[in-house]
Design a protein around this motif. Structure first.
Motif, PDB file in Angstrom:
ATOM      1  N   ASP A 162       0.804  -1.251   0.209  1.00 49.17           N
ATOM      2  CA  ASP A 162      -0.089  -0.074  -0.100  1.00 49.17           C
ATOM      3  C   ASP A 162       0.820   1.229   0.085  1.00 49.17           C
ATOM      4  OD1 ASP A 162      -1.904   2.033   0.388  1.00 49.17           O
ATOM      5  OD2 ASP A 162      -3.162   0.845   1.704  1.00 49.17           O
ATOM      6  N   PRO A 163       0.789   2.200  -0.976  1.00 46.00           N
ATOM      7  CA  PRO A 163       1.690   3.587  -1.130  1.00 46.00           C
ATOM      8  C   PRO A 163       1.226   4.315  -0.021  1.00 46.00           C
ATOM      9  CG  PRO A 163       0.478   2.811  -3.135  1.00 46.00           C
ATOM     10  CD  PRO A 163      -0.274   2.138  -2.252  1.00 46.00           C
ATOM     11  N   LYS A 164       0.359   4.052   0.856  1.00 43.65           N
ATOM     12  CA  LYS A 164      -0.162   4.772   2.023  1.00 43.65           C
ATOM     13  C   LYS A 164       0.880   4.524   3.325  1.00 43.65           C
ATOM     14  CE  LYS A 164      -4.663   6.529   0.817  1.00 43.65           C
ATOM     15  NZ  LYS A 164      -4.318   6.347  -0.755  1.00 43.65           N
ATOM     16  N   LEU A 165       1.537   3.203   3.292  1.00 39.68           N
ATOM     17  CA  LEU A 165       2.074   2.896   4.109  1.00 39.68           C
ATOM     18  C   LEU A 165       3.692   3.406   4.277  1.00 39.68           C
ATOM     19  CD1 LEU A 165       2.235   0.811   6.682  1.00 39.68           C
ATOM     20  CD2 LEU A 165       3.051  -0.948   5.109  1.00 39.68           C
ATOM     21  N   ASN A 166       3.978   4.186   5.176  1.00 39.57           N
ATOM     22  CA  ASN A 166       5.384   4.785   5.130  1.00 39.57           C
ATOM     23  C   ASN A 166       6.268   3.878   5.839  1.00 39.57           C
ATOM     24  OD1 ASN A 166       5.975   7.374   4.297  1.00 39.57           O
ATOM     25  ND2 ASN A 166       6.122   8.389   6.312  1.00 39.57           N
ATOM     26  N   SER A 167       6.888   2.783   4.820  1.00 40.08           N
ATOM     27  CA  SER A 167       7.584   1.819   5.347  1.00 40.08           C
ATOM     28  C   SER A 167       9.053   2.168   4.837  1.00 40.08           C
ATOM     29  CB  SER A 167       7.002   0.389   4.517  1.00 40.08           C
ATOM     30  OG  SER A 167       7.500   0.378   3.339  1.00 40.08           O
ATOM     31  N   HIS A 168       9.869   1.154   5.383  1.00 44.08           N
ATOM     32  CA  HIS A 168      11.277   1.194   5.023  1.00 44.08           C
ATOM     33  C   HIS A 168      11.529   0.572   3.721  1.00 44.08           C
ATOM     34  CE1 HIS A 168      13.497   2.118   9.266  1.00 44.08           C
ATOM     35  NE2 HIS A 168      12.370   2.815   9.104  1.00 44.08           N
ATOM     36  N   SER A 169      10.483  -0.147   3.186  1.00 40.93           N
ATOM     37  CA  SER A 169      10.783  -0.712   1.920  1.00 40.93           C
ATOM     38  C   SER A 169      10.508   0.185   0.885  1.00 40.93           C
ATOM     39  CB  SER A 169       9.828  -2.010   1.875  1.00 40.93           C
ATOM     40  OG  SER A 169      10.056  -2.869   2.900  1.00 40.93           O
ATOM     41  N   LYS A 170      11.517   0.578   0.370  1.00 37.61           N
ATOM     42  CA  LYS A 170      11.540   1.806  -0.628  1.00 37.61           C
ATOM     43  C   LYS A 170      12.154   1.252  -1.867  1.00 37.61           C
ATOM     44  CE  LYS A 170      10.046   5.564   0.327  1.00 37.61           C
ATOM     45  NZ  LYS A 170       8.832   5.967   0.078  1.00 37.61           N
ATOM     46  N   LEU A 171      12.292   0.196  -2.121  1.00 36.83           N
ATOM     47  CA  LEU A 171      12.875   0.100  -3.470  1.00 36.83           C
ATOM     48  C   LEU A 171      12.230   0.367  -4.617  1.00 36.83           C
ATOM     49  CD1 LEU A 171      15.716  -1.364  -4.399  1.00 36.83           C
ATOM     50  CD2 LEU A 171      14.718  -3.641  -4.377  1.00 36.83           C
ATOM     51  N   ASN A 172      11.150  -0.174  -4.820  1.00 36.03           N
ATOM     52  CA  ASN A 172      10.168   0.412  -5.946  1.00 36.03           C
ATOM     53  C   ASN A 172      10.667   1.960  -6.193  1.00 36.03           C
ATOM     54  OD1 ASN A 172       8.232  -0.023  -7.929  1.00 36.03           O
ATOM     55  ND2 ASN A 172       6.641   0.906  -6.559  1.00 36.03           N
ATOM     56  N   VAL A 197      -1.785   9.750 -13.872  1.00 37.38           N
ATOM     57  CA  VAL A 197      -0.452  10.333 -13.194  1.00 37.38           C
ATOM     58  C   VAL A 197      -0.887  10.374 -11.763  1.00 37.38           C
ATOM     59  CG1 VAL A 197       0.724  12.669 -12.864  1.00 37.38           C
ATOM     60  CG2 VAL A 197       0.066  12.170 -15.053  1.00 37.38           C
ATOM     61  N   ASN A 198       0.208  10.057 -10.851  1.00 33.86           N
ATOM     62  CA  ASN A 198       0.073   9.720  -9.596  1.00 33.86           C
ATOM     63  C   ASN A 198       1.059  10.592  -8.612  1.00 33.86           C
ATOM     64  OD1 ASN A 198       0.081   7.836  -6.870  1.00 33.86           O
ATOM     65  ND2 ASN A 198      -1.813   7.697  -8.108  1.00 33.86           N
ATOM     66  N   THR A 199       2.213  10.141  -8.498  1.00 34.68           N
ATOM     67  CA  THR A 199       3.231  10.829  -7.673  1.00 34.68           C
ATOM     68  C   THR A 199       4.465  10.965  -8.124  1.00 34.68           C
ATOM     69  OG1 THR A 199       4.017   8.931  -6.298  1.00 34.68           O
ATOM     70  CG2 THR A 199       1.985   9.688  -5.583  1.00 34.68           C
ATOM     71  N   THR A 200       5.420  11.214  -7.579  1.00 35.74           N
ATOM     72  CA  THR A 200       6.776  11.137  -7.939  1.00 35.74           C
ATOM     73  C   THR A 200       7.296  10.220  -6.840  1.00 35.74           C
ATOM     74  OG1 THR A 200       8.122  12.685  -6.393  1.00 35.74           O
ATOM     75  CG2 THR A 200       7.165  13.626  -8.391  1.00 35.74           C
ATOM     76  N   ASN A 201       8.800   9.750  -7.230  1.00 36.22           N
ATOM     77  CA  ASN A 201       9.227   8.813  -6.170  1.00 36.22           C
ATOM     78  C   ASN A 201       9.296   9.058  -4.813  1.00 36.22           C
ATOM     79  OD1 ASN A 201      11.492  10.138  -7.961  1.00 36.22           O
ATOM     80  ND2 ASN A 201      12.399   9.440  -6.071  1.00 36.22           N
ATOM     81  N   ALA A 202       9.343  10.419  -4.420  1.00 36.82           N
ATOM     82  CA  ALA A 202       9.397  10.878  -3.057  1.00 36.82           C
ATOM     83  C   ALA A 202       8.436  11.884  -2.776  1.00 36.82           C
ATOM     84  CB  ALA A 202      10.951  11.522  -2.953  1.00 36.82           C
TER      85      ALA A 202
END
Length: 301
Positions: A162-172, A197-202
């Protein structure tokens, strides 16, 4: 094009060489702030985090950040080991130890802790959690508007990660950023699973068209606190705001585009896939929203 910049680009500050870092209840010099190679965060990206910004002695929107932290921890079934008051105190103690009053950025990280063996199962994390706060002197320094490149990496469905989860797993997101840099851009523009269109990587992404501010529906984007504040500011100040699906065609022909995030607040976008957006410089709507946001942060205290 080799002059890459970053949405997290900051002025150099020599004081950051001697910062003190919070680690599991202790505040230690930077060189001593180390974790085990068996730590779940290092081994698997198993953890959650928050980025916070210090303005004039106050951590902006701290309650919202704590809400998001505890919500994420519950989602991954992680006991932080501190209640809200404890997390606040750890933040304040680290701030005081570093003598910081403004223009500071904190990354508060919680992992599932040290594992008994180097495997995935959460039950192997028997001595957790690990709680760390890195706090740096940090004043944003962006020499020009950001250049974006669209990449094949998508913001995925909630049942994947889920993109709403601020997780440490950021490889994508890291792979998306690498793809953008290979294309000569600063940051990646990511689409959702339907090609909108959605977001940028950060950061979260907005465009301005005909006096209206557009952003994604929110179904696939990061749960951005700054994004939510910009949406609320538009509604409170009579600025037409649309949360909607829109395509790259509509983004390319926008009058302005900007990114939102805790670090840079509202960052102007000058180009997308080589197309100049508006004048290619900071636009009037972005400038207005910056002023409104700055006033909101000041008023919060």
């Amino acid at each position: 094009m080799t002059d890459h910049v970053s949405t997290h680009q900051a002025e150099e500050d020599a004081r950051n060489e001697t910062i003190l870092i919070y680690l599991n209840g202790r505040i230690v010099p930077k060189r001593e702030a180390t974790v085990s190679v068996y730590d779940s965060g290092f081994m698997l990206g198993d953890g959650v985090w928050e980025g916070l910004r210090l303005y004039d002695g106050r951590w902006a929107f701290l309650d919202e950040h704590l809400d998001r932290l505890f919500e994420a921890a519950k989602a991954i079934d992680l006991d932080i080991g501190l209640d809200r008051a404890g997390v606040r105190q750890a933040l304040f103690d680290t701030q005081a130890a570093n003598g910081m009053t403004t223009d500071a950025h904190a990354r508060l990280m919680v992992t599932r802790g040290v594992k008994a063996r180097p495997f995935q199962h959460p039950a192997l994390s028997r001595s957790g959690p690990t709680v760390a706060i890195i706090m740096e002197h940090s004043r944003p320094k962006l020499p020009r508007p950001i250049r974006l490149a669209t990449v094949p990496h998508m913001r995925g469905l909630p049942m994947t990660q889920d993109p709403k989860l601020n997780s440490h797993s950021k490889l994508n997101c890291i792979l998306a950023c690498i793809a953008a840099e290979k294309a000569g851009a600063d940051e990646a523009l990511m689409l959702d699973v339907h090609g909108f269109v959605n977001t940028t990587n950060a950061c979260n992404f907005f465009i301005v068209r005909g006096g209206e501010v557009w952003t994604s529906t929110g179904d696939y984007c990061m749960n951005g606190i700054t994004r939510a504040k910009v949406i609320a500011l538009c509604r409170a100040n009579g600025i037409p705001l649309r949360e909607k699906n829109f395509s790259l065609v509509e983004a390319y022909s926008a009058d302005e585009a900007f990114l939102t995030g805790t670090f840079g607040a509202q960052t102007p976008v000058g180009q997308i896939d080589g197309r100049v957006i508006g004048t290619g410089e900071l636009g009037p709507m972005t400038e207005r929203l910056r002023a409104l946001y700055k006033a909101l942060v000041a008023a919060e205290g």
